[in-house]
Design a protein around this motif. Structure first.
Motif, PDB file in Angstrom:
ATOM      1  N   ASN A 321      80.239 -42.571 -14.133  1.00 57.63           N
ATOM      2  CA  ASN A 321      81.010 -41.586 -14.035  1.00 57.63           C
ATOM      3  C   ASN A 321      80.931 -40.069 -14.794  1.00 57.63           C
ATOM      4  O   ASN A 321      80.760 -39.128 -14.354  1.00 57.63           O
ATOM      5  N   ARG A 322      80.853 -40.353 -16.130  1.00 59.55           N
ATOM      6  CA  ARG A 322      80.532 -39.126 -17.157  1.00 59.55           C
ATOM      7  C   ARG A 322      79.403 -38.630 -16.842  1.00 59.55           C
ATOM      8  O   ARG A 322      79.447 -37.279 -16.955  1.00 59.55           O
ATOM      9  N   LEU A 325      80.939 -36.294 -13.903  1.00 66.72           N
ATOM     10  CA  LEU A 325      82.322 -35.624 -14.152  1.00 66.72           C
ATOM     11  C   LEU A 325      81.846 -34.381 -15.128  1.00 66.72           C
ATOM     12  O   LEU A 325      82.412 -33.421 -15.119  1.00 66.72           O
ATOM     13  N   ASP A 326      81.011 -34.857 -16.325  1.00 70.26           N
ATOM     14  CA  ASP A 326      81.013 -33.986 -17.373  1.00 70.26           C
ATOM     15  C   ASP A 326      80.523 -32.676 -17.166  1.00 70.26           C
ATOM     16  O   ASP A 326      80.850 -31.666 -17.476  1.00 70.26           O
ATOM     17  N   LEU A 329      82.519 -30.616 -14.331  1.00 67.60           N
ATOM     18  CA  LEU A 329      84.094 -30.198 -14.800  1.00 67.60           C
ATOM     19  C   LEU A 329      83.707 -29.590 -16.248  1.00 67.60           C
ATOM     20  O   LEU A 329      84.754 -28.810 -16.636  1.00 67.60           O
ATOM     21  N   ARG A 330      82.923 -29.992 -17.189  1.00 67.62           N
ATOM     22  CA  ARG A 330      82.765 -29.565 -18.421  1.00 67.62           C
ATOM     23  C   ARG A 330      81.485 -28.681 -18.801  1.00 67.62           C
ATOM     24  O   ARG A 330      81.243 -28.192 -19.739  1.00 67.62           O
ATOM     25  N   ALA A 365      78.542 -25.932 -13.331  1.00 65.79           N
ATOM     26  CA  ALA A 365      80.006 -26.210 -13.869  1.00 65.79           C
ATOM     27  C   ALA A 365      80.636 -24.992 -13.047  1.00 65.79           C
ATOM     28  O   ALA A 365      81.516 -24.542 -13.638  1.00 65.79           O
ATOM     29  N   ARG A 412      93.122 -40.442 -14.722  1.00 63.51           N
ATOM     30  CA  ARG A 412      92.158 -40.578 -15.686  1.00 63.51           C
ATOM     31  C   ARG A 412      91.776 -38.972 -15.613  1.00 63.51           C
ATOM     32  O   ARG A 412      91.221 -38.225 -16.499  1.00 63.51           O
ATOM     33  N   ILE A 413      91.253 -38.591 -14.270  1.00 62.11           N
ATOM     34  CA  ILE A 413      90.803 -37.341 -14.221  1.00 62.11           C
ATOM     35  C   ILE A 413      92.105 -36.293 -14.447  1.00 62.11           C
ATOM     36  O   ILE A 413      91.656 -35.176 -15.198  1.00 62.11           O
ATOM     37  N   ASP A 416      91.630 -36.435 -18.491  1.00 62.75           N
ATOM     38  CA  ASP A 416      90.397 -36.119 -19.330  1.00 62.75           C
ATOM     39  C   ASP A 416      89.895 -34.852 -18.987  1.00 62.75           C
ATOM     40  O   ASP A 416      88.702 -34.551 -19.847  1.00 62.75           O
ATOM     41  N   TYR A 417      90.058 -34.045 -17.893  1.00 60.90           N
ATOM     42  CA  TYR A 417      89.191 -32.916 -17.246  1.00 60.90           C
ATOM     43  C   TYR A 417      90.406 -31.867 -16.946  1.00 60.90           C
ATOM     44  O   TYR A 417      91.340 -32.112 -16.827  1.00 60.90           O
ATOM     45  N   PRO A 418      89.792 -30.796 -17.032  1.00 56.00           N
ATOM     46  CA  PRO A 418      90.305 -29.527 -16.620  1.00 56.00           C
ATOM     47  C   PRO A 418      91.030 -29.702 -15.485  1.00 56.00           C
ATOM     48  O   PRO A 418      90.439 -30.051 -14.538  1.00 56.00           O
TER      49      PRO A 418
END
Length: 520
Positions: A321-322, A325-326, A329-330, A365, A412-413, A416-418
């Protein structure tokens, strides 16, 4: 899913006794997920199977071993917000057929399916559900089911037969007609640019492990935006980059059938880079107030840890996942995804480090309008990073069904994320047996319990805007060929007759009510 797309051979080889399981990353890599900590779920010591009579009843074990009662749905229907978008999804290679019609070039799935032993029954992408020729009647079918939206993918080889150069006008015309036909019926288009059918010439030049493929994708995306960008639509760049990278380049069970860990890592990055470049191309062509938005579709789900396996599950979370996702989104990659430790992707970390160029992460991103979430079930790992079974499996041996994991995924999204609007771009279950059934009670119950968890997440502040059931039609199920049926609508692949299953009528009642009723 399409999904799904995930190979099942490894799961079929797993020993019946979970405590005897050795390292088996393939099924986990297909499934995806993140660790649930002390407040979440875990397997009891010895990896014993936790009872779960149904997705919303029974007991589960916490990390401390104490039994906890699962969430119970209310006795009244659970309503969705006004304007919530209800749809169903397909992908081009799985439903279109006509793989050589009107100038379409070969894709990696045409090449892969032609190899002996790669697809159950020796099946290919022809005829699939013959959607390329039957799209008009399929639009009428969508209307009869009450769908307000339809998610489909554009076949890159129809638009650019070699993956580069001039557009194929006949291929573009098909999608123009399809989108216009949807809009005429008040069905909102959701367009996925890439659902695994890479033009074969690009694979010959290196495929997704080659950086140039990302640039070619940006060119292709610009062509499609120029052709369809004046229509209202939701857009998704890449479908499940994880599945393409891992199952196609690491485990070899999907096209292009390679087994190269470092190539898989590079394929991750270049797909995400392609996503970012496509977002830039979209922004350059669409007004800020246009009735359209863009994002990526990621397959996600919780990873549960056996007792003592928390560290391995955390690393597995990074892989599943990360790692996706990271950066999206980050603007950063996790540092614990790649290496030699239990739960990690067993590759040289330098493969990612050297693939990332200055400015890449900023491109990846680039702000999106929505995030597509694809959810099918949960997974669990032992101390070695190998898979253990916690919840009942569907006909797809990789799919452990647990509806509450859907709620965990969505929240969780949120936590943990914007903040970003979410759309469930795939969610479903196959029929039992290769011939399927019209009385698909299992699918109806799967959809019901998962929609209850979606409504629960919305009630708890998740910005969920829409839901697409997988799938509209029975279709070509990747390595499973025509032996797994995921459709709301049964397809006779000899006659191409369509018959709505019981779940389709049930789903229409949900759409009409904009609410999911409690179970019977």
């Amino acid at each position: 899913m399409s999904h799904h797309a995930r190979p099942t051979e490894a799961a079929a080889r797993r020993p019946a006794d979970p405590s005897a399981m050795s390292l088996d990353r393939r099924t986990l890599l297909q499934a995806g997920g993140w660790i649930v900590g002390a407040s979440g779920l875990a397997l009891a010591a010895g990896c014993t199977r936790t009872p779960s009579p149904s997705p919303t009843t029974g007991t589960t074990a916490t990390a401390g071993g104490a039994a906890t009662a699962p969430w119970a749905p209310p006795s009244e229907p659970m309503a969705f917000p006004e304007g919530f978008r209800w749809g169903a999804a397909t992908s081009a290679f799985q439903v279109e057929g006509s793989t050589t019609a009107d100038g379409r070039g070969p894709s990696i799935w045409d090449t892969f399916a032609a190899l002996p032993g790669t697809i159950d029954g020796g099946a290919t992408g022809d005829p699939a559900a013959d959607h390329y020729r039957r799209w008009r009647s399929d639009l009428e079918l969508m209307s009869s089911l009450g769908l307000g939206a339809y998610r489909f993918s554009v076949a890159w080889p129809r638009v650019q037969p070699t993956g580069s150069g001039a557009a194929n006008a006949r291929g573009l015309d098909f999608y123009k007609n399809l989108v216009d036909g949807l809009l005429e019926r008040n069905i909102h288009p959701a367009v996925t640019l890439y659902h695994w059918d890479l033009p074969q010439p690009l694979q010959d030049a290196g495929g997704w492990p080659a950086r140039d493929t990302a640039a070619r994708f940006a060119d292709y995306a610009a062509i499609v935006f120029d052709a369809l960008g004046d229509r209202p639509a939701d857009w998704f760049t890449i479908n499940e980059p994880k599945t393409t990278a891992y199952v196609g380049y690491l485990y070899g069970s999907h096209a292009p059938g390679l087994t190269d860990p470092e190539a898989a890592v590079r394929a991750v990055h270049h797909q995400l880079l392609a996503h970012g470049l496509a977002v830039q191309a979209f922004r350059a062509r669409r007004a800020a107030d246009a009735d359209a938005g863009i994002g990526i579709a990621l397959n996600l789900q919780p990873v549960y840890a056996a007792i003592g396996a928390e560290a391995a599950a955390t690393r597995a979370d990074a892989v599943e996942n990360r790692l996706f996702l990271d950066p999206v989104l980050r603007g950063e990659y996790p540092t614990d995804a790649i290496g030699k430790l239990a739960g990690q992707l067993r590759a040289d970390p330098a493969a990612l480090e050297t693939a990332v160029h200055d400015g890449d992460l900023a491109t990846i991103a680039a702000p999106c309008d929505h995030l597509g979430v694809q959810y099918y079930g949960v997974t669990a790992v032992d101390r070695s990073g190998g898979n253990v079974e916690m919840y009942p499996k569907s006909e797809a041996s990789w799919q452990q069904v647990h509806a509450e994991g859907f709620y965990e995924t969505l929240t969780r999204i949120r936590d943990d994320y914007p903040a970003i609007p979410l759309v469930v771009t795939e969610n479903g279950i196959p029929d039992r047996g290769p011939d399927g059934t019209l009385a698909d009670v299992e699918r109806r119950e799967y959809l019901r319990t998962h929609l209850q968890q979606a409504a629960r997440a919305i009630d708890d502040g998740v910005d969920l805007r829409g839901y697409y059931a997988w799938s509209l039609l029975d279709n070509f199920e990747w390595a499973r060929g025509y032996t797994q049926r995921w459709g709301l609508v049964h397809v006779d692949f000899d006659t191409q007759e369509r018959i709505a299953k019981d779940s389709a009528a049930w789903y229409r009642s949900v759409i009409e009510a904009n609410a999911v009723a409690p179970g019977e």
